[in-house]
Design a protein around this motif. Structure first.
Motif, PDB file in Angstrom:
ATOM      1  N   GLU A 194     -12.705 -41.115 -30.529  1.00 13.78           N
ATOM      2  CA  GLU A 194     -13.497 -42.011 -31.364  1.00 13.78           C
ATOM      3  C   GLU A 194     -14.827 -41.366 -31.711  1.00 13.78           C
ATOM      4  N   ASN A 195     -15.457 -40.823 -30.683  1.00 14.28           N
ATOM      5  CA  ASN A 195     -16.756 -40.230 -30.948  1.00 14.28           C
ATOM      6  C   ASN A 195     -16.673 -38.970 -31.799  1.00 14.28           C
ATOM      7  N   LEU A 196     -15.640 -38.235 -31.574  1.00  8.97           N
ATOM      8  CA  LEU A 196     -15.469 -37.042 -32.400  1.00  8.97           C
ATOM      9  C   LEU A 196     -15.295 -37.435 -33.857  1.00  8.97           C
ATOM     10  N   THR A 211     -10.286 -48.197 -33.186  1.00 11.33           N
ATOM     11  CA  THR A 211      -9.477 -47.701 -32.075  1.00 11.33           C
ATOM     12  C   THR A 211      -8.740 -48.841 -31.400  1.00 11.33           C
ATOM     13  N   THR A 212      -7.662 -48.470 -30.795  1.00  7.36           N
ATOM     14  CA  THR A 212      -6.926 -49.416 -29.972  1.00  7.36           C
ATOM     15  C   THR A 212      -6.138 -48.622 -28.956  1.00  7.36           C
ATOM     16  N   LEU A 258      -5.664 -43.105 -42.585  1.00 10.46           N
ATOM     17  CA  LEU A 258      -5.008 -42.141 -41.717  1.00 10.46           C
ATOM     18  C   LEU A 258      -4.845 -42.753 -40.330  1.00 10.46           C
ATOM     19  N   VAL A 259      -3.784 -42.374 -39.697  1.00 12.68           N
ATOM     20  CA  VAL A 259      -3.557 -42.849 -38.338  1.00 12.68           C
ATOM     21  C   VAL A 259      -3.410 -41.657 -37.403  1.00 12.68           C
ATOM     22  N   ILE A 260      -4.097 -41.741 -36.295  1.00  6.70           N
ATOM     23  CA  ILE A 260      -3.916 -40.704 -35.272  1.00  6.70           C
ATOM     24  C   ILE A 260      -3.360 -41.406 -34.050  1.00  6.70           C
ATOM     25  N   LEU A 306      -7.418 -44.836 -37.998  1.00  2.84           N
ATOM     26  CA  LEU A 306      -7.014 -45.705 -36.902  1.00  2.84           C
ATOM     27  C   LEU A 306      -6.549 -44.801 -35.773  1.00  2.84           C
ATOM     28  N   ALA A 307      -7.196 -44.927 -34.651  1.00  2.77           N
ATOM     29  CA  ALA A 307      -6.853 -44.069 -33.519  1.00  2.77           C
ATOM     30  C   ALA A 307      -6.163 -44.898 -32.441  1.00  2.77           C
ATOM     31  N   VAL A 308      -5.045 -44.389 -32.007  1.00  2.00           N
ATOM     32  CA  VAL A 308      -4.268 -45.099 -31.003  1.00  2.00           C
ATOM     33  C   VAL A 308      -3.975 -44.180 -29.823  1.00  2.00           C
TER      34      VAL A 308
END
Lengths: 156, 691
Positions: free
Chosen positions: B40-42, B52-53, B72-74, B27-29
């Motif tokens: 996101e693309n990476l 993503t959010t 995992l959260v980034i 999860l990318a924030v």
């Protein structure tokens, strides 16, 4: 002939890229962006860069607005904008822009208004230069795509 | 927000291991759309499943909805709707998901903050794909950690409650992986509170059928508590009565009861100290340690201090040989620390007074003359009690060594302002001071030296831990250990910079740290710095060597003689078990690594390289410039350590004492002006010493 045009365009593009790298305007991160562009996201680079332009101009406007205030004291807010600018610039590989941001941030941390103003001007300058060059790059890219695209049907 | 379709991985909590890390759910924030898109693309390129959010609130909602949906959260650090650290805390601690922080800013402060808040990693923008390719390790590590945690934390908690017991357990902890330790520490600390809260919640649930919010023992609350206990008298302090006296809304008898249970341990110890007429005072002090944030830590430190004092006082051997330097040190340290906290001047004065009371020679005075910054805030609470104790209990004949101790203590305490602020400073301070291979240990020293009230904790055990994390930030590598330390500490401390507890918790992680020398250095640096030792110099010299030293403790190790260290370690272990504070553990860990060689002669550096995890006592010994002196010192140190090791606090003192001891032995150049040197002179002193 179209094929030659495409090749020539590609050479132009490479030359321009090489120049930008040499000048330090762009760095490896930009290459990474290019590598991320593939069949699943064919226009990745230009999409990202366009968003970048959009956001950056907003940020630059904000920054200038802040610094132009008579009673400017909100360095923290400026720092936030700067931080974002720095993050996005480094994410696309805009090295020079990012470096100016670093200097800008240093001035901001020292609450050095004059220094901030100078940095802002430099930032705007660098940003403009970057934008122009990237536009140029995309134009060549578009033409090349066109040229290459036109070629395919003819090969049939 | 895009939701990626499942790419053939199982829908369960864990991605099928045979394909892992492919398909790992991330999860990318990030509020910055550019970074988010690139990220996101990476991530997709790494074959992870990405969601993503750009809003932290949304991310949290998603996680709350189903924590098992992600591995995992980034998250970015600077976000408009919610502080990245807050999200980190909530996710990392409550949901036990590994969280990676992302930022364009590589400020040590931030990185440290990230670590202390529980981040698994801290990445800088621009994020490169190489870095992202390895983030799955955090998932694996976290899983392992969780399993271990569940089996160990209850033990740990219990151990903490029983002083001096389960030292082994704690020691074992120290040997764990840095992350594990750090996480566990944090978790344990949090669990302590959480358990209390949960218990209270559960208890309250029955009658009220409503989950009551967790009770956090803020300094104010604790102050009231202490005042109530004090008023009632320790023997007559019953939860109901205390509750009535405190007159705090929303507080239940159960809350008070459990808090009292924890407190009683310390009370008992304190009451053992005969001369501590200030038993009440110390308690009051504890209560007064509001500024220190986490009360647990404070209580711990108070307890430690009390215990240390009592131990030292009752330790005849110590008294005999060192004229209870330990006791004195403790006292002195505490006093200094305390005093420093509030006012460096006062501290000097108080130390002076203290010393004079104990008939300390001028050395002490010199020490007072040291421009120790505010130093230890934590100790402040204890200072009165301590001072009282010290003066009354300590034998009048202080060896020069002993004298040094207080001074050192002072110094170390100056580091007091452990708070994140100071620590960060330390880390951020210019490496110049340290100038070691070890990355930013010098920062530490420098920092102490600087305006920060934090003098750097010579009192390694106590202080350094805190200091340690601080120095860490400056060096990413260091950060690890430091961060860990801080994390554990900060969890307790909360945001209070002066949280002593953080200091205490720090040591543990440090010990566990992967052995970044740098981290160690930072830690050690603090210690040294606090003591105004030219330890800084030492470090520089030993920098390389220290690298060999694995853990922070190594740094410390070099300082302490092998014997001392061993005993120290042992005692620490025991102490750690006893101390509910992670502090014990940290110190223990530190000590485990070796001796608290904060104070190292230049030679030590060489040996340091050899002794990796061995208590540097031996090597310290070799290193010692004045072998003879050291020999004696070691003996003394040994005694001290034995005596002191009952409590983690002792460690601090010991560490501080060690230099004194050594110095005392060496006398001459060392003592003269050296000890009394303020941080500025540290360098020159070091040069003298190492010349």
């Amino acid at each position: 002939m179209l094929g030659l045009g495409a090749d020539r365009l590609r050479a132009d593009m490479n030359r321009l890229l090489a120049l930008l790298f040499h000048q330090g305007v762009l760095d490896e991160q930009f290459l990474q962006l290019q590598q991320l562009q593939d069949e699943s996201s064919p226009n990745f680079v230009s999409e990202v860069v366009n968003i970048y332009f959009h956001e950056s101009e907003k940020l630059l406007r904000n920054l200038r607005g802040l610094l132009m205030e008579k009673e400017f004291a909100d360095y923290k807010k400026m720092g936030i904008h700067l931080n974002q600018f720095m993050g996005s610039s480094s994410s696309i590989g805009a090295k020079r822009v990012r470096n100016v941001c670093v200097a800008f941030r240093a001035a901001s941390e020292q609450t050095n208004r004059a220094g901030c103003l100078r940095a802002l001007e430099l930032l705007e300058h660098e940003y403009c230069y970057l934008k122009n060059k990237l536009h140029e790059l995309f134009q060549i890219e578009q033409q090349r795509a066109l040229a290459a695209g036109v070629r395919y049907p003819m090969q049939n | 927000m895009t939701v990626e379709d499942q790419r053939g991985s199982d829908g369960g909590k864990y991605v099928s291991l045979d394909r892992f890390p492919v398909g790992m759910r991330v999860l990318a924030v990030d509020d910055d759309p550019i970074c988010l898109k690139v990220l996101e693309n990476l991530l997709r390129k790494c074959q992870y499943q990405v969601t993503t959010t750009n809003q932290a609130v949304k991310a949290l909602k998603m996680l709350v909805e189903n924590r098992n949906k992600f591995d995992l959260v980034i998250s970015d650090v600077n976000m408009p709707d919610m502080d990245g650290f807050k999200l980190l805390e909530l996710v990392g601690l409550d949901m036990e998901l590994p969280v990676i922080m992302l930022s364009a800013h590589s400020d040590t402060k931030l990185v440290m903050k990230g670590v202390t808040h529980g981040a698994c990693d801290y990445l800088l923008k621009p994020v490169r794909i190489e870095e992202l390719k390895n983030i799955w390790q955090h998932v694996i590590r976290r899983r392992k950690l969780d399993t271990k945690d569940q089996s160990k934390s209850p033990n740990h908690d219990k151990a903490c409650r029983e002083n001096g017991e389960g030292g082994k357990g704690v020691a074992a902890t120290g040997n764990e992986d840095q992350n594990v330790k750090f996480n566990r520490k944090r978790k344990d600390q949090n669990k302590d509170e959480e358990e209390e809260g949960e218990e209270k919640g559960r208890e309250n649930e029955d009658p009220s059928t409503q989950k009551k919010p967790r009770v956090v023992w803020s300094p104010e609350l604790h102050k009231k508590f202490v005042a109530a206990v004090h008023q009632l008298g320790v023997d007559k302090a019953f939860p109901k009565k205390i509750l009535d006296l405190m007159n705090v809304e929303g507080l239940t008898r159960e809350n008070v009861a459990s808090h009292l249970q924890k407190f009683r341990g310390y009370l008992k110890k304190a009451s053992m100290v005969p001369a501590i007429g200030g038993k009440d005072t110390s308690y009051m002090r504890t209560g007064a340690l509001e500024g220190f944030g986490d009360l647990h830590s404070l209580a711990g430190s108070v307890r430690l201090a009390n215990t240390a004092l009592s131990s030292s006082l009752t330790h005849g051997r110590m008294l005999r040989r060192l004229n209870s330097p330990a006791g004195l040190t403790l006292t002195g340290s505490t006093s200094t620390g305390l005093i420093q906290l509030s006012n460096p001047q006062n501290l000097s004065n108080s130390v002076k007074n203290l010393l004079q009371q104990t008939k300390c020679p001028n050395h002490l005075v010199d020490i007072s003359a040291l421009n120790n910054p505010t130093g230890f805030t934590v100790s402040s609470g204890l200072q009165d009690a301590r001072a009282a104790v010290a003066s009354s209990s300590t034998a009048p004949n202080y060896s020069s060594n002993t004298l040094m101790l207080p001074g050192i203590a002072q110094q170390t305490h100056s580091g007091g302002a452990l708070g994140n602020q100071s620590s960060v400073r330390v880390a951020a301070s210019d490496p110049k001071a340290f100038d070691l291979e070890i990355n930013d240990s010098s920062n530490f020293l420098d920092h102490n030296h600087c305006n920060e009230s934090w003098q750097g904790a010579v009192q390694a055990s106590k202080f350094p831990s805190t200091a340690f994390p601080m120095s860490g930030p400056s060096n990413q590598g260091q950060m690890r250990c430091n961060n860990l330390v801080i994390s554990s500490t900060t969890s307790q401390i909360g945001k209070n910079p002066h949280n002593f507890s953080s200091a205490s918790s720090l040591p543990t992680p440090l010990g566990d740290s992967r052995g970044d020398i740098e981290g160690q250095d930072g830690f050690i640096g603090n210690i040294v710095h606090t003591a105004n030792f030219t330890a800084r110099q030492r470090w520089e010299e030993h920098g390389k060597d220290n690298q060999g030293l694995n853990q922070n403790s190594n740094a410390i190790n070099s300082f302490v003689s092998a014997n001392a260290i061993n005993s120290l370690n042992q005692s620490l272990d025991q102490n750690n078990a006893g101390c509910s504070q992670s502090f014990n553990a940290s110190i223990l860990d530190e000590l485990n690594g070796g001796t608290l060689s904060v104070f190292q002669p230049s030679e030590i550096g060489e040996s340091a390289a050899d002794t990796k995890t061995e208590p540097s006592g031996n090597y310290l010994f070799e290193q010692a410039k004045a072998p003879d002196a050291l020999q004696d010192s070691y003996g003394l140190i040994d005694d001290i350590i034995c005596a002191m090791m009952k409590q983690c606090v002792h460690c601090v003192y010991i560490v501080t004492a060690l230099p004194c001891v050594i110095q005392g032995q060496n006398e001459t150049t060392l003592m003269d002006g050296e000890f009394g040197l303020d941080t500025c002179s540290l360098g020159s002193w070091m040069q003298d010493f190492t010349a």
